[in-house]
Design a protein around this motif. Structure first.
Motif, mmCIF file in Angstrom:
data_model
loop_
_atom_site.group_PDB
_atom_site.id
_atom_site.type_symbol
_atom_site.label_atom_id
_atom_site.label_comp_id
_atom_site.label_asym_id
_atom_site.label_seq_id
_atom_site.Cartn_x
_atom_site.Cartn_y
_atom_site.Cartn_z
ATOM 1 N N LYS A 64 0.839 -1.202 0.000
ATOM 2 C CA LYS A 64 0.000 0.000 0.000
ATOM 3 C C LYS A 64 0.877 1.256 0.000
ATOM 4 O O LYS A 64 0.604 2.215 -0.716
ATOM 5 N N GLU A 65 1.942 1.238 0.805
ATOM 6 C CA GLU A 65 2.860 2.385 0.867
ATOM 7 C C GLU A 65 3.497 2.655 -0.499
ATOM 8 O O GLU A 65 3.620 3.806 -0.919
ATOM 9 N N MET A 66 3.900 1.593 -1.186
ATOM 10 C CA MET A 66 4.502 1.745 -2.513
ATOM 11 C C MET A 66 3.505 2.333 -3.507
ATOM 12 O O MET A 66 3.847 3.228 -4.283
ATOM 13 N N GLU A 99 0.896 4.188 -2.852
ATOM 14 C CA GLU A 99 0.661 5.591 -2.504
ATOM 15 C C GLU A 99 1.799 6.477 -2.985
ATOM 16 O O GLU A 99 1.579 7.612 -3.408
ATOM 17 N N ALA A 100 3.033 5.969 -2.934
ATOM 18 C CA ALA A 100 4.192 6.745 -3.389
ATOM 19 C C ALA A 100 4.086 7.057 -4.882
ATOM 20 O O ALA A 100 4.471 8.138 -5.321
ATOM 21 N N VAL A 101 3.557 6.118 -5.649
ATOM 22 C CA VAL A 101 3.385 6.338 -7.089
ATOM 23 C C VAL A 101 2.269 7.339 -7.338
ATOM 24 O O VAL A 101 2.402 8.244 -8.157
ATOM 25 N N GLU A 102 1.187 7.195 -6.617
ATOM 26 C CA GLU A 102 -0.011 7.981 -6.902
ATOM 27 C C GLU A 102 0.040 9.412 -6.407
ATOM 28 O O GLU A 102 -0.557 10.306 -7.011
ATOM 29 N N LYS A 103 0.780 9.682 -5.341
ATOM 30 C CA LYS A 103 0.640 10.983 -4.689
ATOM 31 C C LYS A 103 1.421 12.121 -5.329
ATOM 32 O O LYS A 103 1.153 13.276 -5.033
ATOM 33 N N ASP A 104 2.364 11.853 -6.195
ATOM 34 C CA ASP A 104 3.219 12.919 -6.703
ATOM 35 C C ASP A 104 3.764 12.536 -8.076
ATOM 36 O O ASP A 104 3.412 11.499 -8.629
ATOM 37 N N LEU A 105 4.643 13.365 -8.579
ATOM 38 C CA LEU A 105 5.357 13.018 -9.812
ATOM 39 C C LEU A 105 6.171 11.747 -9.610
ATOM 40 O O LEU A 105 6.644 11.478 -8.505
ATOM 41 N N VAL A 106 6.340 11.004 -10.683
ATOM 42 C CA VAL A 106 7.313 9.917 -10.707
ATOM 43 C C VAL A 106 8.256 10.217 -11.871
ATOM 44 O O VAL A 106 7.932 10.992 -12.765
ATOM 45 N N PHE A 107 9.413 9.608 -11.837
ATOM 46 C CA PHE A 107 10.367 9.766 -12.923
ATOM 47 C C PHE A 107 10.429 8.464 -13.685
ATOM 48 O O PHE A 107 10.640 7.401 -13.096
ATOM 49 N N VAL A 108 10.219 8.546 -14.997
ATOM 50 C CA VAL A 108 10.122 7.380 -15.858
ATOM 51 C C VAL A 108 11.363 7.304 -16.737
ATOM 52 O O VAL A 108 11.687 8.251 -17.445
ATOM 53 N N ALA A 109 12.032 6.147 -16.676
ATOM 54 C CA ALA A 109 13.236 5.923 -17.480
ATOM 55 C C ALA A 109 12.947 4.869 -18.538
ATOM 56 O O ALA A 109 12.348 3.826 -18.250
ATOM 57 N N THR A 110 13.380 5.175 -19.749
ATOM 58 C CA THR A 110 13.308 4.240 -20.869
ATOM 59 C C THR A 110 14.651 4.284 -21.582
ATOM 60 O O THR A 110 15.516 5.099 -21.253
ATOM 61 N N ALA A 111 14.807 3.414 -22.576
ATOM 62 C CA ALA A 111 16.032 3.428 -23.374
ATOM 63 C C ALA A 111 15.692 3.052 -24.814
ATOM 64 O O ALA A 111 14.753 2.288 -25.062
ATOM 65 N N THR A 112 16.479 3.583 -25.723
ATOM 66 C CA THR A 112 16.320 3.213 -27.121
ATOM 67 C C THR A 112 16.759 1.760 -27.302
ATOM 68 O O THR A 112 17.310 1.152 -26.376
ATOM 69 N N ILE A 139 11.211 -4.639 -7.726
ATOM 70 C CA ILE A 139 11.131 -3.436 -6.901
ATOM 71 C C ILE A 139 12.433 -3.331 -6.101
ATOM 72 O O ILE A 139 12.905 -4.323 -5.546
ATOM 73 N N TYR A 140 12.978 -2.105 -6.058
ATOM 74 C CA TYR A 140 14.231 -1.853 -5.356
ATOM 75 C C TYR A 140 14.069 -0.696 -4.381
ATOM 76 O O TYR A 140 13.303 0.229 -4.629
ATOM 77 N N SER A 166 11.460 1.797 -16.189
ATOM 78 C CA SER A 166 11.766 1.924 -14.773
ATOM 79 C C SER A 166 11.122 3.205 -14.271
ATOM 80 O O SER A 166 11.150 4.229 -14.951
ATOM 81 N N ILE A 167 10.512 3.115 -13.087
ATOM 82 C CA ILE A 167 9.878 4.277 -12.459
ATOM 83 C C ILE A 167 10.506 4.474 -11.085
ATOM 84 O O ILE A 167 10.678 3.524 -10.331
ATOM 85 N N VAL A 168 10.826 5.739 -10.774
ATOM 86 C CA VAL A 168 11.360 6.096 -9.461
ATOM 87 C C VAL A 168 10.400 7.094 -8.837
ATOM 88 O O VAL A 168 9.961 8.048 -9.492
ATOM 89 N N THR A 169 10.072 6.871 -7.560
ATOM 90 C CA THR A 169 9.218 7.816 -6.852
ATOM 91 C C THR A 169 10.020 9.067 -6.514
ATOM 92 O O THR A 169 11.241 9.014 -6.372
ATOM 93 N N LYS A 170 9.320 10.182 -6.373
ATOM 94 C CA LYS A 170 9.978 11.487 -6.252
ATOM 95 C C LYS A 170 10.771 11.673 -4.964
ATOM 96 O O LYS A 170 11.882 12.172 -4.991
ATOM 97 N N ASP A 171 10.208 11.309 -3.841
ATOM 98 C CA ASP A 171 10.838 11.591 -2.556
ATOM 99 C C ASP A 171 11.595 10.366 -2.045
ATOM 100 O O ASP A 171 11.012 9.473 -1.440
ATOM 101 N N ALA A 172 12.889 10.327 -2.305
ATOM 102 C CA ALA A 172 13.709 9.166 -1.936
ATOM 103 C C ALA A 172 13.858 8.984 -0.426
ATOM 104 O O ALA A 172 14.198 7.911 0.038
ATOM 105 N N MET A 173 13.587 10.030 0.357
ATOM 106 C CA MET A 173 13.707 9.894 1.811
ATOM 107 C C MET A 173 12.436 9.289 2.418
ATOM 108 O O MET A 173 12.505 8.467 3.304
ATOM 109 N N LYS A 174 11.257 9.686 1.918
ATOM 110 C CA LYS A 174 9.994 9.207 2.477
ATOM 111 C C LYS A 174 9.426 8.006 1.725
ATOM 112 O O LYS A 174 8.803 7.147 2.316
ATOM 113 N N CYS A 175 9.584 7.989 0.410
ATOM 114 C CA CYS A 175 8.993 6.942 -0.435
ATOM 115 C C CYS A 175 10.058 6.432 -1.405
ATOM 116 O O CYS A 175 10.023 6.740 -2.590
ATOM 117 N N PRO A 176 11.008 5.684 -0.900
ATOM 118 C CA PRO A 176 12.219 5.364 -1.668
ATOM 119 C C PRO A 176 12.124 4.099 -2.538
ATOM 120 O O PRO A 176 12.653 3.058 -2.176
#
Length: 131
Positions: free
Chosen positions: A5-7, A9-22, A117-118, A64-74
């Protein structure tokens, strides 16, 4: 892989950073505001303004998706996507856009199956795979 649930919420509550590659490995990272978990194994992303990201995903469906706040939602989520330009997932992201203050019109819905998940919390556990 199952998100807690915490994970989710971390995705839904704010921006996420999305990584792709050619296809040949050139990285691309963008902030995305319209990403929501559908359940504990999938994340739905609206393609509102994607250019390089969309082209990358069409040729190489790994994401790959990274949540915005690495201290609270890492968290970092890795997986594979499917792209939908019609149907229920597309209808869902279109509804998001119509409900947004900006009245967005999505081009597609990106459905991510979470496979790994990491932790990205700073410190000795950074980069550790969550089982």
């Amino acid at each position: 892989m199952t998100m807690t649930k915490e994970m989710m919420e971390a995705v839904e509550k704010d921006l996420v950073f999305v990584a792709t590659a050619t296809e040949d490995g050139v990285p691309n990272v963008v902030p995305i505001g319209f990403a929501r978990p559908l359940d504990d194994e999938t994340i739905l992303i609206a393609d509102n303004y994607m250019n390089k990201t969309r082209k990358n995903l069409e040729k190489n469906p790994k994401i790959s998706i990274v949540t915005k706040d690495a201290m609270k939602c890492p968290y970092q989520f890795k997986g594979t996507v499917e792209i939908f330009e019609s149907g229920k997932y597309f209808d869902t992201v279109t509804e998001w856009g119509q409900n947004a203050m900006t009245k967005l019109t999505p081009k597609a819905a990106i459905l991510m199956k979470v496979e790994e998940i990491y932790s990205i919390q700073p410190g000795p556990e950074a980069g550790k795979k969550i089982e």
